[in-house]
Design a protein around this motif. Structure first.
Motif, PDB file in Angstrom:
ATOM      1  N   GLU A  69       0.794   2.755  12.496  1.00 38.16           N
ATOM      2  CA  GLU A  69       0.049   2.188  11.374  1.00 38.16           C
ATOM      3  C   GLU A  69      -1.230   2.979  11.097  1.00 38.16           C
ATOM      4  O   GLU A  69      -1.597   3.215   9.941  1.00 38.16           O
ATOM      5  CB  GLU A  69      -0.290   0.718  11.637  1.00 38.16           C
ATOM      6  CG  GLU A  69       0.902  -0.225  11.605  1.00 38.16           C
ATOM      7  CD  GLU A  69       1.743  -0.199  12.882  1.00 38.16           C
ATOM      8  OE1 GLU A  69       2.823  -0.808  12.890  1.00 38.16           O
ATOM      9  OE2 GLU A  69       1.324   0.434  13.878  1.00 38.16           O
ATOM     10  N   GLN A  70      -1.906   3.431  12.152  1.00 36.47           N
ATOM     11  CA  GLN A  70      -3.107   4.249  11.975  1.00 36.47           C
ATOM     12  C   GLN A  70      -2.760   5.606  11.375  1.00 36.47           C
ATOM     13  O   GLN A  70      -3.493   6.128  10.535  1.00 36.47           O
ATOM     14  CB  GLN A  70      -3.828   4.421  13.314  1.00 36.47           C
ATOM     15  CG  GLN A  70      -4.484   3.160  13.817  1.00 36.47           C
ATOM     16  CD  GLN A  70      -5.050   3.332  15.208  1.00 36.47           C
ATOM     17  OE1 GLN A  70      -4.412   3.921  16.090  1.00 36.47           O
ATOM     18  NE2 GLN A  70      -6.257   2.815  15.418  1.00 36.47           N
TER      19      GLN A  70
ATOM     20  N   TYR B  18      -0.308   6.247   9.326  1.00 36.80           N
ATOM     21  CA  TYR B  18      -0.033   6.088   7.897  1.00 36.80           C
ATOM     22  C   TYR B  18      -1.274   5.700   7.105  1.00 36.80           C
ATOM     23  O   TYR B  18      -1.378   6.035   5.924  1.00 36.80           O
ATOM     24  CB  TYR B  18       1.127   5.119   7.677  1.00 36.80           C
ATOM     25  CG  TYR B  18       2.446   5.831   7.827  1.00 36.80           C
ATOM     26  CD1 TYR B  18       3.041   6.460   6.743  1.00 36.80           C
ATOM     27  CD2 TYR B  18       3.063   5.942   9.072  1.00 36.80           C
ATOM     28  CE1 TYR B  18       4.224   7.161   6.886  1.00 36.80           C
ATOM     29  CE2 TYR B  18       4.254   6.634   9.222  1.00 36.80           C
ATOM     30  CZ  TYR B  18       4.831   7.240   8.116  1.00 36.80           C
ATOM     31  OH  TYR B  18       5.996   7.949   8.260  1.00 36.80           O
ATOM     32  N   LYS B  19      -2.204   5.032   7.730  1.00 36.96           N
ATOM     33  CA  LYS B  19      -3.480   4.745   7.047  1.00 36.96           C
ATOM     34  C   LYS B  19      -4.120   6.075   6.640  1.00 36.96           C
ATOM     35  O   LYS B  19      -4.578   6.241   5.507  1.00 36.96           O
ATOM     36  CB  LYS B  19      -4.407   3.945   7.956  1.00 36.96           C
ATOM     37  CG  LYS B  19      -5.664   3.463   7.238  1.00 36.96           C
ATOM     38  CD  LYS B  19      -6.407   2.493   8.121  1.00 36.96           C
ATOM     39  CE  LYS B  19      -7.036   1.359   7.418  1.00 36.96           C
ATOM     40  NZ  LYS B  19      -6.256   0.420   6.703  1.00 36.96           N
TER      41      LYS B  19
ATOM     42  N   TRP C 231      -4.507   8.270   2.779  1.00 35.18           N
ATOM     43  CA  TRP C 231      -5.748   8.848   2.251  1.00 35.18           C
ATOM     44  C   TRP C 231      -5.449  10.166   1.559  1.00 35.18           C
ATOM     45  O   TRP C 231      -5.986  10.480   0.509  1.00 35.18           O
ATOM     46  CB  TRP C 231      -6.761   9.091   3.372  1.00 35.18           C
ATOM     47  CG  TRP C 231      -7.320   7.862   4.016  1.00 35.18           C
ATOM     48  CD1 TRP C 231      -7.298   6.584   3.553  1.00 35.18           C
ATOM     49  CD2 TRP C 231      -8.005   7.810   5.274  1.00 35.18           C
ATOM     50  NE1 TRP C 231      -7.916   5.739   4.442  1.00 35.18           N
ATOM     51  CE2 TRP C 231      -8.367   6.464   5.506  1.00 35.18           C
ATOM     52  CE3 TRP C 231      -8.340   8.761   6.227  1.00 35.18           C
ATOM     53  CZ2 TRP C 231      -9.055   6.053   6.649  1.00 35.18           C
ATOM     54  CZ3 TRP C 231      -9.019   8.364   7.367  1.00 35.18           C
ATOM     55  CH2 TRP C 231      -9.378   7.017   7.566  1.00 35.18           C
TER      56      TRP C 231
ATOM     57  N   VAL D 175      -0.417  -1.724   7.974  1.00 36.89           N
ATOM     58  CA  VAL D 175      -1.237  -0.539   7.709  1.00 36.89           C
ATOM     59  C   VAL D 175      -2.584  -0.963   7.118  1.00 36.89           C
ATOM     60  O   VAL D 175      -3.636  -0.482   7.533  1.00 36.89           O
ATOM     61  CB  VAL D 175      -0.511   0.449   6.769  1.00 36.89           C
ATOM     62  CG1 VAL D 175      -1.459   1.548   6.293  1.00 36.89           C
ATOM     63  CG2 VAL D 175       0.694   1.075   7.473  1.00 36.89           C
ATOM     64  N   ARG D 176      -2.541  -1.849   6.147  1.00 37.94           N
ATOM     65  CA  ARG D 176      -3.786  -2.299   5.504  1.00 37.94           C
ATOM     66  C   ARG D 176      -4.706  -3.017   6.492  1.00 37.94           C
ATOM     67  O   ARG D 176      -5.918  -2.875   6.423  1.00 37.94           O
ATOM     68  CB  ARG D 176      -3.476  -3.227   4.322  1.00 37.94           C
ATOM     69  CG  ARG D 176      -3.107  -2.500   3.061  1.00 37.94           C
ATOM     70  CD  ARG D 176      -3.126  -3.405   1.845  1.00 37.94           C
ATOM     71  NE  ARG D 176      -2.282  -4.571   1.961  1.00 37.94           N
ATOM     72  CZ  ARG D 176      -0.972  -4.607   1.725  1.00 37.94           C
ATOM     73  NH1 ARG D 176      -0.371  -3.507   1.324  1.00 37.94           N
ATOM     74  NH2 ARG D 176      -0.286  -5.716   1.856  1.00 37.94           N
TER      75      ARG D 176
ATOM     76  N   THR E  69      -4.877  -2.636   9.810  1.00 34.29           N
ATOM     77  CA  THR E  69      -5.278  -1.887  11.003  1.00 34.29           C
ATOM     78  C   THR E  69      -6.555  -1.083  10.731  1.00 34.29           C
ATOM     79  O   THR E  69      -6.829  -0.687   9.598  1.00 34.29           O
ATOM     80  CB  THR E  69      -4.146  -0.948  11.482  1.00 34.29           C
ATOM     81  OG1 THR E  69      -4.442  -0.489  12.796  1.00 34.29           O
ATOM     82  CG2 THR E  69      -3.993   0.262  10.581  1.00 34.29           C
TER      83      THR E  69
ATOM     84  N   ALA F 220      -8.763   2.326  11.235  1.00 38.70           N
ATOM     85  CA  ALA F 220      -8.551   3.751  11.493  1.00 38.70           C
ATOM     86  C   ALA F 220      -9.130   4.085  12.864  1.00 38.70           C
ATOM     87  O   ALA F 220     -10.059   3.423  13.328  1.00 38.70           O
ATOM     88  CB  ALA F 220      -9.234   4.586  10.416  1.00 38.70           C
TER      89      ALA F 220
ATOM     90  N   LYS G 104     -11.150  11.008   5.983  1.00 41.21           N
ATOM     91  CA  LYS G 104     -11.148  10.314   4.695  1.00 41.21           C
ATOM     92  C   LYS G 104     -12.001  11.080   3.689  1.00 41.21           C
ATOM     93  O   LYS G 104     -11.632  11.216   2.524  1.00 41.21           O
ATOM     94  CB  LYS G 104     -11.662   8.883   4.873  1.00 41.21           C
ATOM     95  CG  LYS G 104     -11.476   8.016   3.656  1.00 41.21           C
ATOM     96  CD  LYS G 104     -11.836   6.569   3.959  1.00 41.21           C
ATOM     97  CE  LYS G 104     -11.443   5.650   2.829  1.00 41.21           C
ATOM     98  NZ  LYS G 104     -11.715   4.243   3.126  1.00 41.21           N
TER      99      LYS G 104
END
Length: 196
Positions: A141-142, A144-145, A149, A171-172, A174, A176, A184
């Protein structure tokens, strides 16, 4: 069973296409090498493409036409050269329409499309590797976060990445990894440069 052979029930194989794709990363050049090869009863074609990382700009395209149905086909060997310097992304293959069809090769166009698809899949694998090196223990999940970006365009690109799937909700929600905010900022800067 070849195209001249038939099964016991009278079924005849008419066509068999073999396609092979390989993508590697060349660290000293910070480039991906994509090789896609196709072979059928009259064609044997290979496309090799070098693409910069992380910009995905095409540096080089080489097409080999070892087997073609007509010698005139080889006149299309350099038909993809106009794509050198362009960025691999959605819509790029559409540039190969219109008058291009009179000078190009549909089979090389197909190989180019396959090369682009395989490149984006490989970029995913390479990105996961690089993020694991930067942030040991990073979760999917991190990963894909951070991917989103850099590539917001892949959101809603398939069922898994649509807004309300359980994966996208995770994902939303979690956080980063610590220290990822600098990535980012890099992603935002790249997007601003692409708009100019």
């Amino acid at each position: 069973m070849t195209n001249a052979e038939s099964s016991g029930n009278g079924e005849r194989l008419l066509y068999n296409r073999k396609k092979d794709a390989q993508v590697s990363f060349v660290p000293e050049k910070r480039q991906f090498r994509v090789t896609v090869e196709m072979q059928d009863h009259v064609h044997h074609l290979r496309l090799t493409m070098m693409v910069k990382h992380p910009s995905l700009k095409i540096v080089e395209i080489q097409c080999e036409m070892a087997g073609v149905p007509d010698p005139v086909c080889r006149d299309a060997q350099n038909c993809l050269d106009a794509l050198i310097g362009k960025k691999v992304g959605s819509g790029l293959v559409k540039e190969l329409n219109g008058d291009w069809n009179k000078q190009g090769c549909t089979h090389l166009k197909d190989l180019f499309h396959e090369a682009c698809y395989c490149l984006t899949q490989s970029q995913d694998v390479h990105g996961k590797y690089e993020l694991a090196q930067l942030f040991p223990g990073i979760t999917e999940e991190q990963v894909y976060k951070i991917f989103f970006w850099f590539r917001p365009d892949i959101k809603n690109g398939c069922l898994r990445y649509t807004q309300d799937t359980p994966f996208m909700q995770r994902v939303r929600s979690t956080e980063a990894p610590e220290g990822a905010e600098k990535l980012k900022a890099i992603a935002k800067s790249q997007q601003q440069q692409e708009k100019q």
